[in-house]
Design a protein around this motif. Structure first.
Motif, PDB file in Angstrom:
ATOM      1  N   ARG A 275       0.819  -1.220   0.000  1.00 32.11           N
ATOM      2  CA  ARG A 275       0.000   0.000   0.000  1.00 32.11           C
ATOM      3  C   ARG A 275       0.853   1.270   0.000  1.00 32.11           C
ATOM      4  O   ARG A 275       0.363   2.354   0.341  1.00 32.11           O
ATOM      5  N   LEU A 276       2.092   1.151  -0.409  1.00 29.21           N
ATOM      6  CA  LEU A 276       2.941   2.327  -0.542  1.00 29.21           C
ATOM      7  C   LEU A 276       2.452   3.180  -1.708  1.00 29.21           C
ATOM      8  O   LEU A 276       2.261   2.680  -2.825  1.00 29.21           O
ATOM      9  N   VAL A 277       2.242   4.472  -1.457  1.00 25.95           N
ATOM     10  CA  VAL A 277       1.860   5.390  -2.539  1.00 25.95           C
ATOM     11  C   VAL A 277       3.107   5.654  -3.378  1.00 25.95           C
ATOM     12  O   VAL A 277       4.117   6.135  -2.865  1.00 25.95           O
ATOM     13  N   ALA A 278       3.037   5.329  -4.658  1.00 27.60           N
ATOM     14  CA  ALA A 278       4.208   5.393  -5.534  1.00 27.60           C
ATOM     15  C   ALA A 278       4.122   6.612  -6.441  1.00 27.60           C
ATOM     16  O   ALA A 278       3.356   6.639  -7.407  1.00 27.60           O
ATOM     17  N   GLY A 279       4.884   7.648  -6.111  1.00 26.35           N
ATOM     18  CA  GLY A 279       4.922   8.841  -6.943  1.00 26.35           C
ATOM     19  C   GLY A 279       3.679   9.698  -6.775  1.00 26.35           C
ATOM     20  O   GLY A 279       2.759   9.387  -6.007  1.00 26.35           O
ATOM     21  N   ARG A 280       3.669  10.809  -7.483  1.00 26.05           N
ATOM     22  CA  ARG A 280       2.538  11.744  -7.414  1.00 26.05           C
ATOM     23  C   ARG A 280       1.277  11.033  -7.901  1.00 26.05           C
ATOM     24  O   ARG A 280       1.204  10.599  -9.051  1.00 26.05           O
ATOM     25  N   THR A 281       0.287  10.927  -7.002  1.00 27.86           N
ATOM     26  CA  THR A 281      -0.860  10.062  -7.225  1.00 27.86           C
ATOM     27  C   THR A 281      -2.153  10.789  -6.883  1.00 27.86           C
ATOM     28  O   THR A 281      -2.208  11.514  -5.884  1.00 27.86           O
ATOM     29  N   PRO A 282      -3.219  10.626  -7.684  1.00 28.23           N
ATOM     30  CA  PRO A 282      -4.504  11.236  -7.321  1.00 28.23           C
ATOM     31  C   PRO A 282      -4.951  10.803  -5.931  1.00 28.23           C
ATOM     32  O   PRO A 282      -4.853   9.638  -5.558  1.00 28.23           O
ATOM     33  N   ARG A 283      -5.408  11.763  -5.157  1.00 26.63           N
ATOM     34  CA  ARG A 283      -5.827  11.503  -3.786  1.00 26.63           C
ATOM     35  C   ARG A 283      -7.268  11.014  -3.731  1.00 26.63           C
ATOM     36  O   ARG A 283      -8.156  11.547  -4.391  1.00 26.63           O
ATOM     37  N   ARG A 284      -7.477   9.985  -2.928  1.00 26.53           N
ATOM     38  CA  ARG A 284      -8.837   9.540  -2.646  1.00 26.53           C
ATOM     39  C   ARG A 284      -9.348  10.269  -1.411  1.00 26.53           C
ATOM     40  O   ARG A 284      -8.569  10.637  -0.530  1.00 26.53           O
ATOM     41  N   PRO A 285     -10.651  10.487  -1.308  1.00 29.25           N
ATOM     42  CA  PRO A 285     -11.186  11.253  -0.171  1.00 29.25           C
ATOM     43  C   PRO A 285     -10.902  10.566   1.154  1.00 29.25           C
ATOM     44  O   PRO A 285     -10.810   9.337   1.248  1.00 29.25           O
ATOM     45  N   GLY A 286     -10.784  11.376   2.180  1.00 24.87           N
ATOM     46  CA  GLY A 286     -10.587  10.845   3.521  1.00 24.87           C
ATOM     47  C   GLY A 286      -9.563  11.630   4.308  1.00 24.87           C
ATOM     48  O   GLY A 286      -8.824  12.459   3.772  1.00 24.87           O
ATOM     49  N   MET A 287      -9.500  11.352   5.579  1.00 25.29           N
ATOM     50  CA  MET A 287      -8.572  12.030   6.483  1.00 25.29           C
ATOM     51  C   MET A 287      -7.174  11.463   6.344  1.00 25.29           C
ATOM     52  O   MET A 287      -6.969  10.393   5.777  1.00 25.29           O
ATOM     53  N   MET A 288      -6.212  12.206   6.884  1.00 21.54           N
ATOM     54  CA  MET A 288      -4.837  11.731   6.932  1.00 21.54           C
ATOM     55  C   MET A 288      -4.329  11.789   8.364  1.00 21.54           C
ATOM     56  O   MET A 288      -4.698  12.675   9.132  1.00 21.54           O
TER      57      MET A 288
END
Length: 309
Positions: A275-288
């Motif tokens: 589940r590593l985000v790889a590079g500039r990626t469209p964000r899905r809704p939700g908190m961080m």
């Protein structure tokens, strides 16, 4: 502050200032002790005091709220955010200016990080620092100065800080406690104070220094507490490890994501967490959740949401 004003912020009746820091101006103190101290004037000596920068800023802007420095090693930025929110929630302040500065990346300090096995000083970032990926050897050095305005008003905000928590391993000056009990309690405490469930969290903006211990611990937290989260990322390969300013500098990546709907993650260069985000990626809704783990067992996590106004 100019950016905040452009977005509609006006200072409330009581503005406080918090300076998140670890070592202060290390070069000035190094030069002081290596030189003939008799040549240093009283004025110069006063400028070296860590409280002077806060006092002069308060004077310049006419702020009269509480002011203090906060230090929690690499978690100092998150510690400052949590303290600022508590001031606002308790009514002590209407607004808080949070400063986070670390200019301690001098050779003497960086070599000591290398000596204890956590810093990589002889390798390009993407070869040595690979958070949550195979072949990572540690972090590369960085420095930063960041300022954020926290307020109880919502107009023009970049994000809403919902809550946060800190715990202490009380285990080692360097290593993470192997049972991860206090780290886990920190994340669950942050969710509790924010009044949200783990299922509402979309991403972990991790401390992720690229060290084996820390990356393994945060990956385990992701898998155990946040099975529904879309991903985890660390911007350490892009910024370097900015020590006392790291969590606040890295928080800007979350604010960027809310503004642009893109996660500014570094590219993946080796096999890693699924589940590593790889590079500039469209964000899905939700908190961080922004986590930051300080040398010596300082665990911290804050919960940040898209702005409501």
């Amino acid at each position: 502050m100019a950016d905040a004003r452009e977005r509609g912020w006006q200072p409330g009746p009581v503005v406080g200032v918090i300076n998140s820091m670890v070592l202060g101006d290390v070069e000035m103190w190094r030069d002081y002790y290596r030189s003939d101290t008799s040549t240093v004037s009283g004025r110069q000596w006063v400028q070296m005091m860590p409280g002077t920068a806060i006092a002069m800023m308060m004077k310049e802007h006419g702020f009269h709220g509480p002011s203090m420095a906060v230090t929690a090693m690499c978690a100092s930025g998150n510690a400052g955010m949590i303290t600022a929110k508590s001031w606002i929630d308790s009514g002590i302040c209407s607004d808080v200016l949070l400063l986070a500065t670390d200019l301690s990346g001098i050779p003497e300090n960086l070599r000591r990080f290398q000596d204890i096995g956590v810093a990589v000083l002889d390798t390009p970032p993407f070869e040595g620092c690979r958070p949550f990926q195979e072949g990572s050897r540690g972090f590369v050095g960085g420095e930063a100065a960041v300022a954020l305005v926290l307020s109880n008003r919502t107009e023009g905000t970049y994000a809403d800080m919902l809550g946060g928590a800190m715990t202490m391993d009380a285990w080692s000056a360097v290593s993470i406690a192997p049972d991860r009990a206090e780290m886990t309690r920190c994340f669950t405490g942050a969710l509790r104070t924010a009044g949200v469930s783990a299922s509402e969290v979309a991403y972990i903006n991790a401390h992720g220094p690229g060290t084996a211990q820390c990356d393994a611990a945060e990956a385990a937290i992701l898998d155990e507490l946040f099975p529904a989260a879309h991903g985890i990322f660390s911007v350490k390969p892009l910024l370097g490890h900015c020590q006392g300013a790291s969590s606040t500098a890295e928080l800007l990546a979350t604010l960027y994501a809310f503004e642009t709907d893109m996660i500014p993650a570094p590219p993946q260069v080796a096999p890693g967490h699924p589940r590593l985000v790889a590079g500039r990626t469209p964000r899905r809704p939700g908190m961080m959740v922004k986590s930051s783990i300080g040398l010596g067992g300082y665990n911290s996590a804050i919960v940040v949401a898209e702005p409501t106004a």
